[in-house]
Write an enzyme that holds these catalytic residues in place. Structure first.
Site, PDB file in Angstrom:
ATOM      1  N   ASP A  82       0.828  -1.209   0.000  1.00  0.00           N
ATOM      2  CA  ASP A  82       0.000   0.000   0.000  1.00  0.00           C
ATOM      3  C   ASP A  82       0.864   1.260   0.000  1.00  0.00           C
ATOM      4  O   ASP A  82       1.945   1.287   0.589  1.00  0.00           O
ATOM      5  CB  ASP A  82      -0.912   0.019   1.236  1.00  0.00           C
ATOM      6  CG  ASP A  82      -1.908  -1.130   1.227  1.00  0.00           C
ATOM      7  OD1 ASP A  82      -2.165  -1.680   0.142  1.00  0.00           O
ATOM      8  OD2 ASP A  82      -2.413  -1.483   2.305  1.00  0.00           O
ATOM      9  N   TYR A 309      -8.747   2.110  -3.095  1.00  0.00           N
ATOM     10  CA  TYR A 309      -8.079   1.902  -1.814  1.00  0.00           C
ATOM     11  C   TYR A 309      -8.855   2.559  -0.669  1.00  0.00           C
ATOM     12  O   TYR A 309      -9.274   3.720  -0.781  1.00  0.00           O
ATOM     13  CB  TYR A 309      -6.665   2.480  -1.887  1.00  0.00           C
ATOM     14  CG  TYR A 309      -5.802   2.136  -0.701  1.00  0.00           C
ATOM     15  CD1 TYR A 309      -5.637   0.825  -0.292  1.00  0.00           C
ATOM     16  CD2 TYR A 309      -5.154   3.146   0.005  1.00  0.00           C
ATOM     17  CE1 TYR A 309      -4.837   0.501   0.786  1.00  0.00           C
ATOM     18  CE2 TYR A 309      -4.342   2.838   1.091  1.00  0.00           C
ATOM     19  CZ  TYR A 309      -4.196   1.513   1.485  1.00  0.00           C
ATOM     20  OH  TYR A 309      -3.409   1.213   2.552  1.00  0.00           O
TER      21      TYR A 309
END
Length: 883
Positions: A82, A309
């Site tokens: 991420d 996300y």
């Protein structure tokens, strides 16, 4: 992983790193040669640039070994964790552990779609060491704060307590709200409500009005009182008698005339698309999901490629997302549904590197909730529907409405009573066609403008008044925090980051600082003690502004504006403007643990928190004190001085004599102990010992050895869960004293079988072989044949065969979820993964959503780690050079 592999093709091998592979060493993992150095206390070399000592977890070892095998045949390594502080640190740790000999690139994406993945491969970058520094600073800061301050709370408040940079500030917020509720003084006031209808119209067609002014003076409303129950401005406060007198006068008049009609137009704009924080809030308000549960569902939607996300501070949408939202709004609600120009929302996050796109449906064409329903489980459908609606609505037109306010005047025995009524009509619903944001609980019960329809009225019209009623009101304290409102407060105060809110709330609940009563978060008395200790001796560390400033500093490190080592040096050892954690600890002085754990309840008693929970320390006239247990379910704001007196004056259960045992002639009493109600057979008082003979003068002294004689213990028996100490009778008590009950003798082994109750519930016992019973009543009812039938089954078969509760299939395993009764209590299972239900909860408390989350959490933890770990220390900060 499968989706990404499919988008990249056979030329790539996609493997999961499964979170962090390394972390700071625990005390048991620190090598012996380092235990006496500065590393030995924290796994951090404080004297040498706060260098951390990392160790690989058992799961991390397996991950690294698998990745190293895959690297042997690879010609390039792409790190695709991420794009935030945590993800960048995971990538750096992987690099440190793998030490690859092939080129390394950092790949980032915010949605798992083919276009996004291919674009990420074509636009790689270098590892961002400033982000890594920020995450490492945060981890070191939390270790120093947590270990040092938690050591003080454990010694002065109790074992199992702890403190943390963010969890302590969150706990203080909940405690401060409860303090406000405790200090709150309710104020009462009355007004009058009536229905008004035009002459010639039926009473049922009337609209609601409320008395607003009397002889020109405004009537009191809830907002006119402060928390001490005092008026903040000059208003008329009606008593019940005055309100009823007004009603009688108004009923006599029965009419009112219109003195003003005012119409005002208004507009409402849509809310921006979801950030992590607002998603958690709305999921709590509208779907009753905890922050942790909502983030777990969002994670699954992201991994399946349905949303972007889900950890983001940004409200911005990409150009393709704006186009997709506007196109869908027009298709569903018409051309007027969107404004001429696309909407843009301002992003308030200072840390641009963590500010991704807002949470939205993935792709350049949004899939409607109905079109994806078959691919998602129930919770995924509900959350996707929420995200889709919010995203589409964020690009739609303003809603337009008109609020009409009518003022009526009536004669009340010579006094002028002015009533008002409001009605709102939407002339254009705009974004409300798609979505309206939920609201947190409001504090007052004041009458608000309803969406009622008002008839066409003009000044001078005469209306009939009917159903005139006096209405009593009382001001109420601020509502307790819910998970949604606590998330909102944390974000507003800058405490923590949206991606950590779910774990913060999870920690304070697991630590029993907070319990949930419905949706409300109720602090425990334990939380009061911990917060009091921190406020009195660590004031800076629980100051909201100080905690928020720490987050800003971490963001500055992530942007490269501050240096990790210099910042930690100042935080720990202090500077001109900051005392420093070490200086605070070295100058704590004496801490009175008894005083820290004491709260005065008026002048009645002192509330203390002991090993077995809260209790009242009540002074007696002779200078001694007695203990009165406080029910755990009683919230702190409910323990008023009057309630304390009620608990103190309540008759003790042990004073109730049920009767005499006919076999022994002794009284049987019922008592209420710290582990629940129980029966006791009262022993007769022991006889006074005979006095020793007077010594004869001149006779030699003899030494007589005294034998220690233990006092006899009374017989006791616990009540069944279905029994009440207030209603139990002598016959039932005698049956309990007769346990264990002999059911019969096994004809094969000639071993007696008994039925009895134990700490884990009712059971049968045959020699050393025991079997659980399904209810306590079976202890007295089960026959020998039934007992032999239970023993004929394989051990625990009766438990495995019966489900206490059944749900639909688990979204991950695809197998039905059941709650079963096991050897160590009830547990949740999908046939593969088992999770014991936590102490304090029952099968009735577990919903399908909670069961899914419990199984997901257990899978994420993986197998229990072994105690041995490989130790590696690293200070390297740069990624491997490319070949």
């Amino acid at each position: 992983m499968r989706s990404i592999q499919g988008y990249l093709g056979d030329g790539y091998e996609v493997l999961s790193s499964v979170g962090h592979i390394r972390d700071l060493a625990d005390k048991k993992d620190i090598p012996a040669e380092l235990k006496k150095t500065s590393v030995g206390k924290y796994s951090i070399d404080i004297e040498n640039g706060f260098t951390p000592l990392y160790v690989e977890s058992e799961r991390g070892k397996k991950t690294v070994a698998e990745l190293k095998r895959a690297l042997k045949g690879a010609d390039e390594l792409l790190l695709a964790t991420d794009e935030d502080r945590e993800g960048e640190a995971i990538a750096w740790h992987l690099l440190e552990a793998l030490k690859p000999k092939v080129p390394v690139k950092r790949m980032v994406f915010h949605e798992i779609t083919k276009d996004a993945i291919r674009a990420a491969v074509d636009n790689t970058r270098e590892l961002d060491l400033a982000l890594v520094d920020a995450q490492e600073t945060r981890r070191i800061l939390d270790r120093l704060y947590g270990w040092d301050v938690s050591d003080v709370t454990r010694r002065k408040v109790g074992q199992g307590t702890s403190a943390g940079r963010v969890q302590s500030a969150a706990t203080r917020l909940v405690v401060d709200r409860e303090r406000e509720r405790i200090a709150f003084v309710s104020a009462g006031y009355w007004d009058v409500e009536a229905l008004a209808s035009p002459t010639g119209r039926a009473a049922a067609d009337g609209f609601s009005t409320r008395l607003a002014r009397l002889d020109g003076a405004p009537l009191a409303r809830g907002t006119d009182f402060d928390d001490a129950g005092q008026l903040k401005k000059a208003v008329v406060v009606l008593t019940e008698a005055q309100a009823r007198e007004l009603v009688a006068a108004l009923e006599a008049a029965a009419t009112a005339s219109v003195v003003s009609v005012e119409a005002k137009p208004g507009t409402r704009s849509p809310k921006p698309p979801f950030t992590t924080s607002t998603l958690q809030q709305e999921a709590g308000r509208k779907l009753s999901m905890s922050a942790k549960h909502a983030m777990g569902v969002a994670q699954r939607l992201y991994e399946k490629g349905f949303i972007t996300y889900m950890r983001t501070d940004s409200t911005a949408l990409s150009t393709q997302a704006v186009t997709a939202a506007r196109t869908q709004a027009v298709a569903l609600y018409g051309d007027r549904a969107v404004p001429a120009n696309p909407r843009s929302y301002r992003n308030n996050s200072k840390n641009a590197q963590e500010a991704h796109e807002a949470i939205r449906p993935s792709g350049d064409t949004f899939r409607t909730p109905s079109s994806v329903a078959s691919e998602l489980d129930r919770d995924e459908q509900r959350l996707y529907d929420l995200i889709w609606k919010r995203t589409v609505a964020s690009q739609m037109s303003d809603a337009k409405y008109e609020t009409t306010t009518v003022t009526l005047e009536a004669d009340a025995a010579g006094r002028v009573a002015a009533f008002t009524a409001s009605g709102t009509v939407y002339t254009f619903k705009g974004f409300l066609e798609a979505y309206e944001e939920g609201r947190d609980e409001k504090r007052t019960d004041d009458h608000k403008a309803d969406d009622q329809s008002l008839p066409a009225l003009a000044v001078g019209d005469v209306l009939n008044l009917h159903d005139i009623e006096p209405k009593g009101h009382a001001t109420s304290p601020k509502p307790r925090y819910t998970e949604a409102s606590l998330v909102k407060a944390l974000e507003e105060k800058g405490i923590g980051r949206p991606s950590t809110f779910a774990s913060i709330i999870d920690v304070i609940i697991n630590r029993e600082y907070v319990t949930k009563r419905g949706q409300a978060l109720v602090p425990s008395w334990l939380a009061f003690s911990v917060v009091r200790l921190l406020e009195e001796h660590f004031a800076d560390l629980v100051d909201y502004d100080f905690t928020a400033a720490l987050e800003d500093d971490l963001d500055a490190i992530a942007r490269g504006e501050q240096q990790r080592v210099e910042w930690l040096q100042e935080f720990y050892f202090g500077s001109d403007g900051h005392v420093g954690l070490r200086n605070i600890l070295d100058n704590l002085g004496e801490i009175d643990a008894r005083e820290i754990n004491a709260t005065r309840i008026g002048d009645v008693a002192t509330l203390r928190f002991g090993r077995y929970g809260p209790y009242l320390d009540v002074p007696n006239e002779d200078g001694t004190t007695r203990i009165v247990n406080v029910p755990r379910e009683l919230a702190p704001d409910e323990l008023t001085p009057d309630k304390a007196r009620e608990l103190i004056d309540a008759p003790v259960a042990g004073d109730r004599v049920l009767g005499q045992n006919p076999e022994t002639g002794r009284d049987i009493v019922v008592k209420d102990g710290r582990f629940g109600p129980y029966l006791e057979e009262v022993l007769p008082p022991e006889p006074e010992p005979e006095p020793a003979p007077e010594p004869v003068e001149g006779a030699p002294k003899k030494r007589v050895a005294k034998k220690k004689v233990e006092a006899p213990k009374p017989r006791r028996a616990s009540l069944f869960k279905s029994m009440s100490p207030e209603t139990i009778d002598l016959d039932t008590a005698l049956k309990l004293f007769s346990l264990p009950r002999t059911v019969g003798v096994d004809p094969e082994t000639e071993t007696p079988i008994t039925a009895q109750n134990g700490p884990y519930g009712p059971y049968l016992k045959k020699g050393t072989d025991s079997r659980s019973l399904s209810s306590e009543d079976q202890i007295f009812d089960i026959t020998l044949d039934q007992a032999l039938e239970i023993y004929a089954q394989p051990k625990y078969a009766n438990r495995a065969a019966t489900s206490l509760k059944e749900f639909e299939a688990d979204p991950v395993s695809g197998k039905p979820i059941r709650i079963k009764d096991g050897r160590f209590g009830a547990y949740v299972t999908d046939g593969t993964t088992n999770v014991t239900i936590p102490r304090g909860q029952t099968a009735d408390d577990i919903t399908f959503e909670i069961a899914v989350q419990m199984l997901a959490d257990k899978r994420a933890k993986g197998p229990a780690p072994k105690r041995t770990t490989r130790r590696t220390s690293t200070t390297a900060r740069k990624p491997a050079a490319k070949k």
